[in-house]
Scaffold this active site. Sequence first.
Site, PDB file in Angstrom:
ATOM      1  CG  HIS A  93       0.199   6.337  -0.704  1.00 47.32           C
ATOM      2  ND1 HIS A  93      -0.642   7.313  -1.525  1.00 47.32           N
ATOM      3  CD2 HIS A  93      -0.286   5.626   0.277  1.00 47.32           C
ATOM      4  CE1 HIS A  93      -1.723   6.384  -0.264  1.00 47.32           C
ATOM      5  NE2 HIS A  93      -1.250   5.987   0.544  1.00 47.32           N
ATOM      6  CG  HIS A 136      -1.845   1.069   1.871  1.00 52.02           C
ATOM      7  ND1 HIS A 136      -3.063   0.933   1.497  1.00 52.02           N
ATOM      8  CD2 HIS A 136      -1.577   2.419   1.527  1.00 52.02           C
ATOM      9  CE1 HIS A 136      -3.851   2.248   0.705  1.00 52.02           C
ATOM     10  NE2 HIS A 136      -2.635   2.877   1.526  1.00 52.02           N
ATOM     11  CD  GLU A 137       1.891   3.473   3.891  1.00 54.77           C
ATOM     12  OE1 GLU A 137       1.754   5.082   3.378  1.00 54.77           O
ATOM     13  OE2 GLU A 137       0.794   3.490   4.564  1.00 54.77           O
TER      14      GLU A 137
HETATM   15 ZN   LIG Z   1      -2.628   5.114   2.075  1.00 54.60          ZN
END
Ligand SMILES: [Zn+2]
Length: 157
Positions: free
Chosen positions: A71, A67-68
Site C-alpha cells: 500500500h 502487505h502494508e
Molecule cells: Zn490492505
Amino acid sequence: MEDKDLQKLIEEISLKHFNTPFLHKASFNHRLKTTGGRYLTSTSNIEINKKYYDALGMDELVGIIKHELCHYHLHIQGKGYKHRDADFRFLLKKVEAPRFCTPIHSPISKPKTFRIYECVDCHLQYKRVRRVNTNKYRCGKCRGKLRELEKRVDTQQ
Ligand SMILES: [Zn+2]
Ligand SMILES: [Zn+2]
C-alpha cells in the site's frame, strides 16, 4: 517488541523486498481488532496490530508488513494502491505478501452449507443457512407450506 524495533524491522523489509526505503513512521496500534495492520494515506504511516504478532508470530508479522508496504510504496508512487487495483495485486505477488491477513480467531473459513426449502404449492425454493421451522414459516409468495429438500449446497466463503 516495541515501536522502535517495529520501525527497524519495517525499514529492513522495505529495503530487502522493495529496494526502496521506508521513510515514515511505524507503530503498534492496540485498538485494531480485525485487521493485522493498516496504512494511513493521510500521514503515510503504518500501524500494526500487536495481537497478531503475539498470537501468530514473526512469519505472520512479516507478511502483514509486506502487505502494508505494498500500500505504502504504490501510494507514494501514485500507482493503484487499493486492494482491487492491478498494481497492488501484482506487487503483492512479487513480494509474496498475503492478500489478507489471517484472522486470529478463525484461521480457516468453513464453507457454508445451505439447506434448501421448497414451497409445496408453488415450488419456489429458498436457501437458508439455518434450520427453518416449517410449521411456523410459510412461502413468501403464496403462503404455502415449506418442506426441506434432501440436497444441500456448499459455498466457499
Ligand atoms: Zn490492505
Ligand atoms: Zn409458494
